[in-house]
Design a protein around this motif. Sequence first.
Motif, PDB file in Angstrom:
ATOM      1  N   GLY A  20       1.242   6.464   4.602  1.00 47.24           N
ATOM      2  CA  GLY A  20       0.740   7.652   5.284  1.00 47.24           C
ATOM      3  C   GLY A  20      -0.760   7.738   5.136  1.00 47.24           C
ATOM      4  N   PRO A  21      -1.374   8.593   5.942  1.00 43.55           N
ATOM      5  CA  PRO A  21      -2.835   8.687   5.935  1.00 43.55           C
ATOM      6  C   PRO A  21      -3.407   9.184   4.603  1.00 43.55           C
ATOM      7  CG  PRO A  21      -1.875  10.403   7.314  1.00 43.55           C
ATOM      8  CD  PRO A  21      -0.760   9.494   6.910  1.00 43.55           C
ATOM      9  N   ASP A  22      -2.608   9.901   3.833  1.00 48.59           N
ATOM     10  CA  ASP A  22      -3.100  10.440   2.569  1.00 48.59           C
ATOM     11  C   ASP A  22      -2.738   9.567   1.372  1.00 48.59           C
ATOM     12  OD1 ASP A  22      -4.096  12.616   3.975  1.00 48.59           O
ATOM     13  OD2 ASP A  22      -2.254  13.781   3.702  1.00 48.59           O
ATOM     14  N   VAL A  23      -2.119   8.411   1.618  1.00 50.32           N
ATOM     15  CA  VAL A  23      -1.689   7.530   0.529  1.00 50.32           C
ATOM     16  C   VAL A  23      -2.605   6.310   0.488  1.00 50.32           C
ATOM     17  CG1 VAL A  23       0.223   6.209  -0.449  1.00 50.32           C
ATOM     18  CG2 VAL A  23       0.697   8.307   0.826  1.00 50.32           C
ATOM     19  N   HIS A  24      -3.239   6.082  -0.644  1.00 44.89           N
ATOM     20  CA  HIS A  24      -4.113   4.917  -0.800  1.00 44.89           C
ATOM     21  C   HIS A  24      -3.276   3.645  -0.714  1.00 44.89           C
ATOM     22  CE1 HIS A  24      -6.874   2.048  -2.686  1.00 44.89           C
ATOM     23  NE2 HIS A  24      -7.838   2.907  -2.339  1.00 44.89           N
ATOM     24  N   TRP A  25      -3.805   2.615  -0.073  1.00 45.02           N
ATOM     25  CA  TRP A  25      -3.062   1.364   0.136  1.00 45.02           C
ATOM     26  C   TRP A  25      -2.623   0.729  -1.179  1.00 45.02           C
ATOM     27  CZ3 TRP A  25      -4.904  -3.139  -1.905  1.00 45.02           C
ATOM     28  CH2 TRP A  25      -6.257  -3.191  -2.235  1.00 45.02           C
ATOM     29  N   LEU A  26      -3.413   0.861  -2.222  1.00 45.29           N
ATOM     30  CA  LEU A  26      -3.052   0.269  -3.505  1.00 45.29           C
ATOM     31  C   LEU A  26      -1.809   0.950  -4.086  1.00 45.29           C
ATOM     32  CD1 LEU A  26      -3.934  -1.946  -5.434  1.00 45.29           C
ATOM     33  CD2 LEU A  26      -5.393  -0.270  -6.574  1.00 45.29           C
ATOM     34  N   SER A  27      -1.716   2.254  -3.916  1.00 45.74           N
ATOM     35  CA  SER A  27      -0.528   2.985  -4.356  1.00 45.74           C
ATOM     36  C   SER A  27       0.700   2.549  -3.568  1.00 45.74           C
ATOM     37  CB  SER A  27      -0.732   4.500  -4.188  1.00 45.74           C
ATOM     38  OG  SER A  27      -1.800   4.949  -4.973  1.00 45.74           O
ATOM     39  N   THR A  28       0.522   2.304  -2.278  1.00 48.35           N
ATOM     40  CA  THR A  28       1.634   1.830  -1.448  1.00 48.35           C
ATOM     41  C   THR A  28       2.159   0.500  -1.967  1.00 48.35           C
ATOM     42  OG1 THR A  28       0.809   2.996   0.501  1.00 48.35           O
ATOM     43  CG2 THR A  28       2.300   1.136   0.882  1.00 48.35           C
ATOM     44  N   LEU A  29       1.251  -0.427  -2.272  1.00 49.10           N
ATOM     45  CA  LEU A  29       1.685  -1.730  -2.794  1.00 49.10           C
ATOM     46  C   LEU A  29       2.334  -1.593  -4.163  1.00 49.10           C
ATOM     47  CD1 LEU A  29      -1.224  -4.132  -1.749  1.00 49.10           C
ATOM     48  CD2 LEU A  29       0.896  -3.576  -0.530  1.00 49.10           C
ATOM     49  N   ALA A  30       1.800  -0.732  -5.018  1.00 47.67           N
ATOM     50  CA  ALA A  30       2.382  -0.535  -6.351  1.00 47.67           C
ATOM     51  C   ALA A  30       3.797   0.023  -6.252  1.00 47.67           C
ATOM     52  CB  ALA A  30       1.494   0.391  -7.178  1.00 47.67           C
ATOM     53  N   ASN A  31       3.987   1.010  -5.415  1.00 45.43           N
ATOM     54  CA  ASN A  31       5.319   1.586  -5.257  1.00 45.43           C
ATOM     55  C   ASN A  31       6.286   0.612  -4.590  1.00 45.43           C
ATOM     56  OD1 ASN A  31       5.279   4.096  -6.528  1.00 45.43           O
ATOM     57  ND2 ASN A  31       4.201   5.037  -4.805  1.00 45.43           N
ATOM     58  N   THR A  32       5.788  -0.208  -3.681  1.00 44.61           N
ATOM     59  CA  THR A  32       6.643  -1.210  -3.045  1.00 44.61           C
ATOM     60  C   THR A  32       7.112  -2.231  -4.081  1.00 44.61           C
ATOM     61  OG1 THR A  32       5.558  -0.891  -0.911  1.00 44.61           O
ATOM     62  CG2 THR A  32       6.771  -2.966  -1.232  1.00 44.61           C
ATOM     63  N   GLN A 142      10.450  -9.693   5.642  1.00 42.65           N
ATOM     64  CA  GLN A 142       9.447  -9.757   6.703  1.00 42.65           C
ATOM     65  C   GLN A 142       9.380  -8.433   7.462  1.00 42.65           C
ATOM     66  OE1 GLN A 142       7.297 -12.612   7.325  1.00 42.65           O
ATOM     67  NE2 GLN A 142       6.318 -10.745   8.054  1.00 42.65           N
ATOM     68  N   LYS A 143      10.521  -7.818   7.727  1.00 40.43           N
ATOM     69  CA  LYS A 143      10.527  -6.519   8.406  1.00 40.43           C
ATOM     70  C   LYS A 143       9.835  -5.463   7.552  1.00 40.43           C
ATOM     71  CE  LYS A 143      14.578  -7.471  11.188  1.00 40.43           C
ATOM     72  NZ  LYS A 143      16.000  -7.262  11.385  1.00 40.43           N
ATOM     73  N   LEU A 144      10.065  -5.513   6.251  1.00 48.27           N
ATOM     74  CA  LEU A 144       9.402  -4.586   5.328  1.00 48.27           C
ATOM     75  C   LEU A 144       7.886  -4.797   5.367  1.00 48.27           C
ATOM     76  CD1 LEU A 144      10.652  -3.743   1.808  1.00 48.27           C
ATOM     77  CD2 LEU A 144       8.293  -4.358   2.142  1.00 48.27           C
ATOM     78  N   LEU A 145       7.454  -6.057   5.356  1.00 47.27           N
ATOM     79  CA  LEU A 145       6.021  -6.355   5.400  1.00 47.27           C
ATOM     80  C   LEU A 145       5.405  -6.013   6.750  1.00 47.27           C
ATOM     81  CD1 LEU A 145       5.882  -9.673   3.369  1.00 47.27           C
ATOM     82  CD2 LEU A 145       5.147  -7.395   2.641  1.00 47.27           C
ATOM     83  N   ASN A 146       6.175  -6.116   7.828  1.00 48.23           N
ATOM     84  CA  ASN A 146       5.676  -5.709   9.147  1.00 48.23           C
ATOM     85  C   ASN A 146       5.378  -4.214   9.156  1.00 48.23           C
ATOM     86  OD1 ASN A 146       5.918  -8.332  10.052  1.00 48.23           O
ATOM     87  ND2 ASN A 146       7.832  -7.970  11.164  1.00 48.23           N
ATOM     88  N   LEU A 147       6.230  -3.435   8.504  1.00 46.06           N
ATOM     89  CA  LEU A 147       5.968  -2.004   8.373  1.00 46.06           C
ATOM     90  C   LEU A 147       4.664  -1.789   7.619  1.00 46.06           C
ATOM     91  CD1 LEU A 147       6.988   1.082   8.367  1.00 46.06           C
ATOM     92  CD2 LEU A 147       7.657   0.530   6.034  1.00 46.06           C
ATOM     93  N   LEU A 148       4.492  -2.504   6.507  1.00 44.89           N
ATOM     94  CA  LEU A 148       3.256  -2.361   5.734  1.00 44.89           C
ATOM     95  C   LEU A 148       2.040  -2.756   6.563  1.00 44.89           C
ATOM     96  CD1 LEU A 148       4.088  -3.641   2.142  1.00 44.89           C
ATOM     97  CD2 LEU A 148       3.728  -1.296   2.901  1.00 44.89           C
ATOM     98  N   ALA A 149       2.149  -3.830   7.336  1.00 46.77           N
ATOM     99  CA  ALA A 149       1.012  -4.294   8.138  1.00 46.77           C
ATOM    100  C   ALA A 149       0.520  -3.199   9.069  1.00 46.77           C
ATOM    101  CB  ALA A 149       1.398  -5.541   8.932  1.00 46.77           C
ATOM    102  N   ASN A 150       1.438  -2.457   9.631  1.00 43.86           N
ATOM    103  CA  ASN A 150       1.063  -1.375  10.542  1.00 43.86           C
ATOM    104  C   ASN A 150       0.595  -0.129   9.811  1.00 43.86           C
ATOM    105  OD1 ASN A 150       1.603  -2.774  12.963  1.00 43.86           O
ATOM    106  ND2 ASN A 150       3.768  -2.435  12.667  1.00 43.86           N
ATOM    107  N   ALA A 151       1.043   0.049   8.573  1.00 42.90           N
ATOM    108  CA  ALA A 151       0.714   1.261   7.829  1.00 42.90           C
ATOM    109  C   ALA A 151      -0.573   1.130   7.019  1.00 42.90           C
ATOM    110  CB  ALA A 151       1.865   1.614   6.879  1.00 42.90           C
ATOM    111  N   LEU A 152      -0.889  -0.084   6.570  1.00 42.63           N
ATOM    112  CA  LEU A 152      -2.088  -0.260   5.748  1.00 42.63           C
ATOM    113  C   LEU A 152      -3.336  -0.225   6.620  1.00 42.63           C
ATOM    114  CD1 LEU A 152      -0.889  -3.147   3.387  1.00 42.63           C
ATOM    115  CD2 LEU A 152      -1.024  -0.711   2.852  1.00 42.63           C
ATOM    116  N   PRO A 153      -4.420   0.336   6.084  1.00 40.36           N
ATOM    117  CA  PRO A 153      -5.674   0.330   6.852  1.00 40.36           C
ATOM    118  C   PRO A 153      -6.265  -1.077   6.869  1.00 40.36           C
ATOM    119  CG  PRO A 153      -6.058   1.148   4.644  1.00 40.36           C
ATOM    120  CD  PRO A 153      -4.567   0.948   4.777  1.00 40.36           C
TER     121      PRO A 153
END
Length: 157
Positions: A20-32, A142-153
């Motif tokens: 999401g726009p308020d979530v830092h990309w590093l936090s997204t990767l850590a939680n993933t 790969q589907k999970l990473l495709n989601l990340l590709a679109n969500a990460l800045p």
Amino acid sequence: MNDRAKFYERLTQQVEAFTGPDVHWLSTLANTAALLWMELDTINWAGFYLKSGEQLVLGPFQGNPACTNIDIGKGVCGTAFAQRKPLAVANVHEFPGHIACDAASESEIVLPFYAKTQLIGVLDIDSPVLNRFDQHDVSGLQKLLNLLANALPDIEF
């Protein structure tokens, strides 16, 4: 849809909650990485390596301490990054140039991942079980990473 496809669909939906726009990309990767560690069976490491110059450097992960720097083109991670394609290795001891960060690892799956269109690293998952990963894992991750590709800045390294 088979059970494994449903499993990865559920994981992808959970990862979507970390973005999401308020979530830092590093936090997204850590939680993933934490989610994969928690949900995947028979694994002993799950995490990310991020591009830095001509190397991949250790990023967010779960598991034992790991190698901190991997040259692009070396080992499973560096090879998957250089070739820009997923690698599911049934027996890491048979992979030329395998980098053994954990002696317990027997098989490994590595997928390059993007932020928008920029290749920024790899997702690496190890298992103490031979032949742990197959095309169902490649497809689901790969589907999970495709989601990340679109969500990460756009991230420049």
